[in-house]
Design a protein around this motif. Structure first.
Motif, PDB file in Angstrom:
ATOM      1  N   SER A 100      -9.433  -8.016   1.190  1.00 42.89           N
ATOM      2  CA  SER A 100      -8.412  -6.904   1.266  1.00 42.89           C
ATOM      3  C   SER A 100      -8.381  -6.565   2.128  1.00 42.89           C
ATOM      4  CB  SER A 100      -9.076  -5.735   0.240  1.00 42.89           C
ATOM      5  OG  SER A 100      -7.698  -4.187   0.716  1.00 42.89           O
ATOM      6  N   GLN A 104      -5.399  -6.591   5.126  1.00 38.46           N
ATOM      7  CA  GLN A 104      -5.299  -5.229   6.385  1.00 38.46           C
ATOM      8  C   GLN A 104      -5.148  -5.693   7.917  1.00 38.46           C
ATOM      9  OE1 GLN A 104      -5.269  -1.652   6.083  1.00 38.46           O
ATOM     10  NE2 GLN A 104      -5.739  -1.409   7.834  1.00 38.46           N
ATOM     11  N   ASN A 128      -0.317  -1.766   5.468  1.00 38.42           N
ATOM     12  CA  ASN A 128       0.539  -2.382   4.682  1.00 38.42           C
ATOM     13  C   ASN A 128       0.029  -2.716   3.342  1.00 38.42           C
ATOM     14  OD1 ASN A 128      -1.799  -3.356   5.304  1.00 38.42           O
ATOM     15  ND2 ASN A 128      -1.181  -4.862   6.823  1.00 38.42           N
ATOM     16  N   SER A 129      -0.411  -1.705   2.680  1.00 37.85           N
ATOM     17  CA  SER A 129      -1.699  -1.922   1.232  1.00 37.85           C
ATOM     18  C   SER A 129      -0.545  -2.730   0.296  1.00 37.85           C
ATOM     19  CB  SER A 129      -1.233  -1.005   0.617  1.00 37.85           C
ATOM     20  OG  SER A 129      -2.536  -0.517   1.331  1.00 37.85           O
ATOM     21  N   SER A 132       0.127  -6.342   0.801  1.00 36.72           N
ATOM     22  CA  SER A 132      -0.854  -7.131   0.452  1.00 36.72           C
ATOM     23  C   SER A 132      -1.013  -7.286  -0.922  1.00 36.72           C
ATOM     24  CB  SER A 132      -2.912  -6.282   1.055  1.00 36.72           C
ATOM     25  OG  SER A 132      -2.538  -5.632   2.748  1.00 36.72           O
ATOM     26  N   ILE A 236     -10.383   0.633  11.315  1.00 34.79           N
ATOM     27  CA  ILE A 236     -10.112   0.901   9.515  1.00 34.79           C
ATOM     28  C   ILE A 236     -10.551   2.457   9.665  1.00 34.79           C
ATOM     29  CG2 ILE A 236     -10.945   0.043   7.901  1.00 34.79           C
ATOM     30  CD1 ILE A 236      -9.692  -1.935   9.322  1.00 34.79           C
ATOM     31  N   TRP A 241      -8.908   3.359   3.777  1.00 28.87           N
ATOM     32  CA  TRP A 241      -8.706   1.947   2.922  1.00 28.87           C
ATOM     33  C   TRP A 241      -9.240   2.322   2.032  1.00 28.87           C
ATOM     34  CZ3 TRP A 241     -12.490  -1.047   1.204  1.00 28.87           C
ATOM     35  CH2 TRP A 241     -12.044  -2.524   1.727  1.00 28.87           C
ATOM     36  N   ARG A 245      -6.434   0.348  -1.342  1.00 29.74           N
ATOM     37  CA  ARG A 245      -7.034  -0.490  -0.843  1.00 29.74           C
ATOM     38  C   ARG A 245      -7.323  -0.925  -2.405  1.00 29.74           C
ATOM     39  NH1 ARG A 245      -4.735  -4.010   2.216  1.00 29.74           N
ATOM     40  NH2 ARG A 245      -3.435  -2.986   3.918  1.00 29.74           N
TER      41      ARG A 245
END
Length: 497
Positions: A100, A104, A128-129, A132, A236, A241, A245
Motif C-alpha cells: 500500500s 501511494q 491515489n487510494s 491503488s 506520507i 494514510w 488505505r
C-alpha cells in the motif's frame, strides 16, 4: 531576487497551541478503550464461531457455564494466548502495508492542499487510494479466476484470522507509539515552523496515557528518502494514510475472504453475503474515490493521531465491520426477492442523504459559484465563514450522519434474526461426523448481539461526533452559532433529534 532575510520571514512562527479538556472520560476512559476494545474484538471472534455456533451454546446457560466447556466451544487455541501471535503471519500483514505504501508513492495521483492551519499555511497531500484499491482488487480477481475460492489469500485470512487481528494490533500500537514520541519534536511557541507541524488541541494534556490515546500531533508526517518522485509523493501523512488505505481496503478483502469461505464450505454463495459485500465495497470505494473530501472532516482538522485513530483505522474498522459477512460465511441465509428489495431500499435512502449532503457541502465550500448550489441560503458569520440554512443542511445540522447511519442498517439486515448452532451427526453411508449450521429456537435472535452491534455502535459514534462538532462550532462562531441553530433546529434526525 529575494534575499535570504526575505525568505526566512515567510517561514511561519509557531503560535501558542490551543488546549482543551478531556474527552472519553479522560484517562480512565482512555485506559478502558485502549485495553477493552481489543478484548471485545477477540471476544466476537471466539463467541460467534463455526465450531459450536453463534453464540457459543454455553453462553446461553450461564448458571452451568464452565471454563473447559467454553474453551472447547469457542475453539480456544491449544497454545493459549501465546498462539494469538504468529511472526510469519505478521510479516505477511506487513507486506500488505508495504504494498500500500509503495502504491501511494509511485502510482500517479493528484496533489491538493488541505485547509488553513492555525500555525499558518496549508499542507499538501497526494491522493491515489482509489487507483491503488482498483489495482489490488484486480490482482485478487485474477487470482480468484485462476484458483477459485482456494486462492491463498482467502484461505490465509480465514485460517489465520486470530493471528491477523493480533498482527494489525501490534502494527497500530507501534505506529501510535512512534507518532507519540515524534510529537515532542514539534516546534515550541515562538519558534520557526517550516514543516507546519502543530499539536492537536486536545492531545497535550500532560497525561501520558490519555495523550498517547487521543494523539498529541495533529498531522504527523514522515518524509521517505526516495528519489525521482515529488516532495509531496514522498511525504506520507500518517493520519490520512492510515485512515484511507490498509484498514478500509482490508475490510473489503476480509469480506471477499468470507465469501470464499462460504463457497468452500457449502458449495454455493448466498444473496445475503453478496449484498453485504457489495454495499460495503461500494461505501469504501466511493469514499476512496472522493478522498479529497477527507480534508474537511473533523478527523483531519481537529483530532490528533494517536492510538484511538490508529486502532480504529487498522483494527476496529476491518475486524468489526466485516462481521456480518463473516457470520453469513458460517450460516448461509437466502433473502429472496422481498428481502433484497427491503435492503436495497434502505441503502438507497441512506446513500442519497449521505452523498447528497456531502457533495453539497464540498461544492459550497470549494466553489460558491457552482450552479448546483447557487440557490442555497446561508448566514455570514463574523469569522468569515458561511453556514448553509437550506438544502440538505437546512433539514439538520449534521444531516450527513443520518444518511451514514441509515446505510449501516443495510449491512446488518441481511443477517435476519441471527443465531445458529452447529449440530453434529453421523453420515450413515460413510460413518463420518457431519457438522451442520442450524438455527435453533434457543439460538435464534441471540446472534443479533454480534451482527447488529455495528449499527448500534455506529449510531453512538455519530452522536458523539456530532456533540464534539457542535462544541467546536459554538467556540468558533459564538453568537452566530446561536443564530444558526435557531434557524436549523435539528441536529441529525429532522424534527426528532
Amino acid at each position: 531576487m529575494a534575499s535570504k532575510k526575505d525568505s526566512k520571514s515567510t517561514i511561519p512562527i509557531q503560535p501558542v497551541p490551543e488546549k482543551r479538556g478531556y474527552e472519553f472520560a479522560g484517562p480512565i476512559g482512555a485506559f478502558g478503550i485502549t485495553f477493552g476494545l481489543p478484548v471485545l474484538i477477540y471476544g466476537f471472534t471466539f463467541f460467534c464461531n463455526d465450531v459450536s455456533g453463534c453464540p457459543a451454546p454455553s453462553l446461553l446457560h450461564p448458571s452451568t457455564l464452565s471454563t473447559e466447556t467454553l474453551k472447547a466451544e469457542i475453539g480456544w487455541p491449544e497454545g493459549g494466548i501465546a498462539a494469538f501471535y504468529d511472526t510469519q503471519v505478521t510479516l505477511w500483514v506487513l507486506s500488505y502495508y508495504a504494498l500500500s505504501l509503495v502504491l501511494q508513492v509511485f502510482l500517479p495521483g493528484h496533489e491538493v492542499e488541505g485547509t488553513e492551519l492555525a500555525c499558518g499555511g496549508k499542507l499538501k497531500y497526494k491522493f491515489n487510494s482509489f487507483l491503488s484499491a482498483v489495482l489490488i482488487l484486480s490482482g485478487l480477481a485474477v487470482g480468484t479466476y485462476m484458483y477459485g475460492a482456494d486462492l491463498v489469500v482467502w484461505t490465509f485470512l480465514w485460517d489465520n484470522y486470530l493471528q491477523v487481528i493480533t498482527a494489525n494490533l501490534v502494527i497500530c500500537t507501534a505506529i501510535a507509539a512512534f507518532v507519540y514520541v515524534k510529537s515532542f519534536s514539534v516546534p515550541a511557541p515562538g519558534q520557526r515552523n517550516p514543516e507546519l507541524r502543530q499539536l492537536a488541541p486536545g492531545g497535550h494534556t500532560g497525561n501520558v496515557l490519555y495523550d498517547f490515546f487521543i494523539g498529541r500531533e495533529l498531522n504527523p508526517r514522515v518524509k521517505l528518502p526516495i528519489p525521482f518522485v515529488s516532495d509531496t509523493a514522498r511525504t506520507i501523512d500518517i493520519k490520512v494514510w492510515c485512515e484511507m488505505r490498509p484498514g478500509l481496503l482490508g475490510w473489503i478483502i476480509l469480506n471477499l475472504s468470507n465469501i470464499a469461505r462460504q463457497y468452500r464450505t457449502f458449495g454455493y454463495i448466498t444473496d445475503s453475503v453478496v449484498l453485504v459485500t457489495v454495499f460495503q465495497a461500494f461505501y469504501v470505494l466511493d469514499g476512496l474515490y472522493m478522498e479529497p473530501a477527507l480534508l474537511t472532516t473533523m478527523d483531519v482538522i481537529m483530532d490528533g493521531f494517536g492510538f484511538m485513530l490508529s486502532f480504529g483505522d487498522m483494527v476496529w474498522v476491518p475486524f468489526i465491520y466485516n462481521f456480518q459477512s463473516r457470520y453469513l460465511a458460517m450460516f448461509p441465509l437466502e433473502l429472496g426477492v422481498s428481502g433484497l428489495a427491503l435492503v436495497l431500499g434502505v441503502t438507497a435512502v441512506g446513500y442519497s442523504i449521505f452523498r447528497g449532503a456531502n457533495n453539497q457541502k464540498n461544492r459550497f465550500r470549494s466553489n460558491p459559484n457552482d450552479p448546483r448550489i447557487k440557490h442555497i441560503k446561508f448566514i455570514q458569520t463574523a469569522s468569515g465563514s458561511r453556514l448553509m440554512t437550506s438544502g440538505w443542511w437546512g433539514y439538520a445540522r449534521h444531516i450527513n450522519y443520518l444518511g451514514d447511519w441509515v446505510m449501516s442498517w443495510a449491512y446488518c439486515l441481511p443477517t435476519g434474526m441471527a443465531g445458529f448452532a452447529i449440530i453434529q451427526s453421523i453420515d450413515p453411508s460413510t460413518g463420518d461426523v457431519v457438522k451442520q449450521a442450524v438455527q435453533t429456537p434457543e439460538a435464534r435472535g441471540w446472534g443479533n448481539i454480534f451482527t447488529y452491534f455495528f449499527m448500534l455502535y455506529f449510531g453512538v459514534l455519530l452522536i458523539h461526533r456530532e456533540r464534539r462538532d457542535e462544541e467546536k462550532c459554538k467556540r468558533k462562531y459564538g453568537a452566530d452559532w446561536d443564530r444558526y441553530t435557531s434557524l436549523v433546529r435539528s441536529r441529525i434526525v429532522p424534527g426528532i433529534y
